[in-house]
Design a protein around this motif. Structure first.
Motif, PDB file in Angstrom:
ATOM      1  N   ALA A  31       0.836  -1.206   0.000  1.00 29.67           N
ATOM      2  CA  ALA A  31       0.000   0.000   0.000  1.00 29.67           C
ATOM      3  C   ALA A  31       0.865   1.248   0.000  1.00 29.67           C
ATOM      4  O   ALA A  31       0.543   2.241  -0.665  1.00 29.67           O
ATOM      5  CB  ALA A  31      -0.929  -0.005   1.213  1.00 29.67           C
ATOM      6  N   THR A  32       2.000   1.210   0.717  1.00 31.37           N
ATOM      7  CA  THR A  32       2.886   2.379   0.709  1.00 31.37           C
ATOM      8  C   THR A  32       3.544   2.555  -0.650  1.00 31.37           C
ATOM      9  O   THR A  32       3.728   3.697  -1.111  1.00 31.37           O
ATOM     10  CB  THR A  32       3.975   2.271   1.799  1.00 31.37           C
ATOM     11  N   GLN A  33       3.900   1.456  -1.303  1.00 33.48           N
ATOM     12  CA  GLN A  33       4.492   1.576  -2.639  1.00 33.48           C
ATOM     13  C   GLN A  33       3.505   2.238  -3.594  1.00 33.48           C
ATOM     14  O   GLN A  33       3.857   3.157  -4.354  1.00 33.48           O
ATOM     15  CB  GLN A  33       4.878   0.185  -3.174  1.00 33.48           C
ATOM     16  N   ARG A  34       2.261   1.780  -3.551  1.00 35.62           N
ATOM     17  CA  ARG A  34       1.257   2.353  -4.448  1.00 35.62           C
ATOM     18  C   ARG A  34       0.985   3.814  -4.103  1.00 35.62           C
ATOM     19  O   ARG A  34       0.753   4.633  -4.995  1.00 35.62           O
ATOM     20  CB  ARG A  34      -0.028   1.522  -4.375  1.00 35.62           C
ATOM     21  N   ARG A  35       1.016   4.126  -2.827  1.00 38.51           N
ATOM     22  CA  ARG A  35       0.758   5.504  -2.391  1.00 38.51           C
ATOM     23  C   ARG A  35       1.853   6.443  -2.875  1.00 38.51           C
ATOM     24  O   ARG A  35       1.585   7.523  -3.400  1.00 38.51           O
ATOM     25  CB  ARG A  35       0.669   5.549  -0.855  1.00 38.51           C
ATOM     26  N   ILE A  36       3.115   6.031  -2.709  1.00 36.54           N
ATOM     27  CA  ILE A  36       4.243   6.879  -3.093  1.00 36.54           C
ATOM     28  C   ILE A  36       4.380   6.995  -4.602  1.00 36.54           C
ATOM     29  O   ILE A  36       4.563   8.085  -5.159  1.00 36.54           O
ATOM     30  CB  ILE A  36       5.550   6.339  -2.477  1.00 36.54           C
ATOM     31  N   PHE A  37       4.283   5.871  -5.301  1.00 39.08           N
ATOM     32  CA  PHE A  37       4.598   5.870  -6.725  1.00 39.08           C
ATOM     33  C   PHE A  37       3.392   6.103  -7.622  1.00 39.08           C
ATOM     34  O   PHE A  37       3.466   5.896  -8.840  1.00 39.08           O
ATOM     35  CB  PHE A  37       5.327   4.573  -7.096  1.00 39.08           C
ATOM     36  N   ALA A  38       2.293   6.556  -7.042  1.00 43.04           N
ATOM     37  CA  ALA A  38       1.120   6.880  -7.856  1.00 43.04           C
ATOM     38  C   ALA A  38       1.390   8.025  -8.819  1.00 43.04           C
ATOM     39  O   ALA A  38       0.827   8.077  -9.910  1.00 43.04           O
ATOM     40  CB  ALA A  38      -0.068   7.223  -6.945  1.00 43.04           C
ATOM     41  N   ASN A  39       2.272   8.953  -8.426  1.00 42.10           N
ATOM     42  CA  ASN A  39       2.559  10.113  -9.266  1.00 42.10           C
ATOM     43  C   ASN A  39       3.669   9.781 -10.253  1.00 42.10           C
ATOM     44  O   ASN A  39       4.763   9.389  -9.853  1.00 42.10           O
ATOM     45  CB  ASN A  39       2.976  11.304  -8.386  1.00 42.10           C
ATOM     46  N   PRO A  40       3.435   9.939 -11.557  1.00 40.96           N
ATOM     47  CA  PRO A  40       4.447   9.555 -12.553  1.00 40.96           C
ATOM     48  C   PRO A  40       5.716  10.380 -12.498  1.00 40.96           C
ATOM     49  O   PRO A  40       6.754   9.954 -13.026  1.00 40.96           O
ATOM     50  CB  PRO A  40       3.726   9.740 -13.897  1.00 40.96           C
ATOM     51  N   SER A  41       5.703  11.550 -11.854  1.00 50.06           N
ATOM     52  CA  SER A  41       6.905  12.388 -11.826  1.00 50.06           C
ATOM     53  C   SER A  41       7.980  11.857 -10.883  1.00 50.06           C
ATOM     54  O   SER A  41       9.053  12.444 -10.779  1.00 50.06           O
ATOM     55  CB  SER A  41       6.549  13.830 -11.440  1.00 50.06           C
ATOM     56  N   ASN A  42       7.715  10.718 -10.210  1.00 52.96           N
ATOM     57  CA  ASN A  42       8.775  10.063  -9.448  1.00 52.96           C
ATOM     58  C   ASN A  42       9.895   9.577 -10.367  1.00 52.96           C
ATOM     59  O   ASN A  42      10.994   9.295  -9.895  1.00 52.96           O
ATOM     60  CB  ASN A  42       8.210   8.882  -8.658  1.00 52.96           C
ATOM     61  N   PHE A  43       9.598   9.452 -11.664  1.00 53.28           N
ATOM     62  CA  PHE A  43      10.596   9.079 -12.663  1.00 53.28           C
ATOM     63  C   PHE A  43      10.644  10.176 -13.721  1.00 53.28           C
ATOM     64  O   PHE A  43       9.628  10.791 -14.055  1.00 53.28           O
ATOM     65  CB  PHE A  43      10.227   7.746 -13.325  1.00 53.28           C
ATOM     66  N   ASP A  44      11.843  10.413 -14.275  1.00 55.79           N
ATOM     67  CA  ASP A  44      11.946  11.446 -15.303  1.00 55.79           C
ATOM     68  C   ASP A  44      11.655  10.851 -16.687  1.00 55.79           C
ATOM     69  O   ASP A  44      11.309   9.674 -16.825  1.00 55.79           O
ATOM     70  CB  ASP A  44      13.311  12.143 -15.247  1.00 55.79           C
ATOM     71  N   ALA A  45      11.813  11.663 -17.714  1.00 58.37           N
ATOM     72  CA  ALA A  45      11.446  11.242 -19.068  1.00 58.37           C
ATOM     73  C   ALA A  45      12.298  10.081 -19.566  1.00 58.37           C
ATOM     74  O   ALA A  45      11.871   9.318 -20.449  1.00 58.37           O
ATOM     75  CB  ALA A  45      11.561  12.425 -20.027  1.00 58.37           C
ATOM     76  N   ASP A  46      13.506   9.927 -19.011  1.00 54.99           N
ATOM     77  CA  ASP A  46      14.382   8.826 -19.414  1.00 54.99           C
ATOM     78  C   ASP A  46      14.255   7.618 -18.493  1.00 54.99           C
ATOM     79  O   ASP A  46      15.001   6.641 -18.645  1.00 54.99           O
ATOM     80  CB  ASP A  46      15.833   9.298 -19.437  1.00 54.99           C
TER      81      ASP A  46
END
Length: 425
Positions: A341-356
């Protein structure tokens, strides 16, 4: 064993996980029958995170192209150290988190093919990392920071020796030993840095190289003095309310004692077997505290230094799960449901990774202002430590046990939940 994860599940795991989080019931409705992610979805989502973190780094470094093709983001308050430290940070931290999964036996299916590819890339990356003629030769000879990330680099070799150490050619092994011994030039401050020096020395012990027991003895004795009780250590003379017990202290202390037991090392009056048992008990208690901090929606407190390490805060739970050391108070299905649940909560926003595809500086999104003076995009790869339980195969009870509501979710839904008591050791 045949993997139950198909390629489509791995590729779409991020989107599925985000949708699953969005579909979670409101807090007021999080009662006993509230849905949780299916078991297969949990492993699929975790694998999608692993692939997304690992592929951009290892695919380039295996070809000696990481430093040429990636300019890591630096904190706005960067302290001026050589920015090339970022490449050792990225590789060392990433490989330590995924080493147990790389060590699983070969299997058919998409997961097995992914593992074979990343394993080959990891081995090639180790070769480049210590070859002075390689464009991806890492920064070993300058700054103090390499001592920190060399400990993750060697920890991975301890976690998966037959997979990551044994296949290396003799020249690469000798170069690794030389670089690690050379880091004795760095005098660690009396903080968690003592554990980095000790981790390197027990690695050298484990491969039959010349090692320095004094650096190990000092770290173990100081952290014995710095134990403040109920599963928590101070990080030096003074207690810091941050999560370095998760990022460094508990995992490395446990691993150091474990190596000393396995190698039957005798160099002081301390009994490694007795001390390892005590350390595991302390780590289990700390794991209980971590689980109780996970909110009903998967959120957890953003406290202390290095917030941008994201879900690395739950490394102790992942480590205990991987080593089958979770306390009886924490059923596997409960820990898996809570941490996923914490993984899904944190990584829900795509800007955690850049364009590359590289991790960015931030917490639940790209947020460079949260960076510390030492933060760079390479530092962020410590979050892979939250994926250690992937070192258990898909057939393991950790992944097949029915998902259970975790403590906070039970508490705020009005369900019965266990009381909490300190430990004396």
């Amino acid at each position: 064993m045949t993997s139950h994860i198909d390629r489509r599940a791995i590729l779409t795991g991020m989107a599925t996980g985000t949708a699953a989080f969005a579909a979670m019931p409101a807090l007021a409705n999080a009662g006993e029958t509230a849905p949780v992610a299916a078991n297969a979805d949990d492993r699929s989502y975790a694998l999608s995170l692993l692939e997304r973190m690992a592929s951009p780094v290892l695919s380039r470094m295996a070809r000696g192209q990481l430093q040429a093709q990636w300019k890591p983001e630096l904190s706005p308050t960067w302290d001026g150290r050589n920015p090339k430290v970022a490449f050792l940070e990225a590789f060392g931290r990433l490989i330590d988190g995924i080493a147990p999964w790389l060590a699983l036996p070969d299997t058919d299916g998409a997961e097995g093919r992914l593992r074979a590819r990343l394993r080959d890339q990891a081995l090639a990356s180790y070769v480049h990392s210590v070859d002075p003629k390689s464009p991806d030769y890492l920064l070993w000879q300058a700054e103090g920071q390499p001592l920190v990330d060399s400990a993750y680099f060697t920890s991975a070799l301890l976690r998966a020796p037959q997979t990551l150490w044994d296949p290396l050619d003799r020249a690469t092994k000798d170069r690794i030993i030389k670089e690690i011994q050379g880091l004795r030039r760095v005098a660690p401050p009396y903080t968690n840095w003592l554990l980095f020096a000790a981790m390197n020395e027990v690695f050298l012990l484990s491969v039959g190289a010349q090692w320095d027991p004094i650096r190990v003895d000092l770290a173990l004795r100081k952290f014995s003095e710095w134990y403040v009780g109920d599963g928590w250590y101070a990080d030096g003379e003074h207690f810091h309310f941050d999560m370095y017990n998760s990022y460094v202290i508990h995992p490395m202390l446990t691993q150091i004692w474990d190596v000393l037991v396995r190698c039957n090392a005798r160099f002081n009056a301390l009994d490694p077997k007795e001390r390892l048992a005590i350390q595991i008990q302390r780590m289990q208690r700390f794991g209980e505290a971590l689980e109780r901090m996970i909110g009903p929606d998967g959120a957890f407190p953003p406290v202390g230094r290095s917030l941008t390490y994201r879900t690395a805060v739950h490394q102790p739970l992942a480590y205990l799960a991987w080593r089958k050391l979770l306390h009886a108070k924490l059923p596997e299905g409960q820990v898996r449901a809570a941490t996923m649940a914490t993984q899904r909560r944190i990584f829900a926003n795509p800007s955690n990774f850049d364009a590359d595809g590289f991790l960015t500086i931030g917490f639940a999104r790209h947020q460079p202002s949260l960076g510390d003076v030492y933060s760079n995009a390479g530092s962020m790869y410590i979050t892979s430590e939250s994926l250690l339980a992937l070192g258990l195969p898909a057939s393991d009870s950790y992944w097949t046990a029915p998902a259970q509501h975790w403590t906070m979710r039970k508490a705020y839904a009005g369900q019965d939940f266990p009381k909490d008591y300190y430990i004396a050791n």
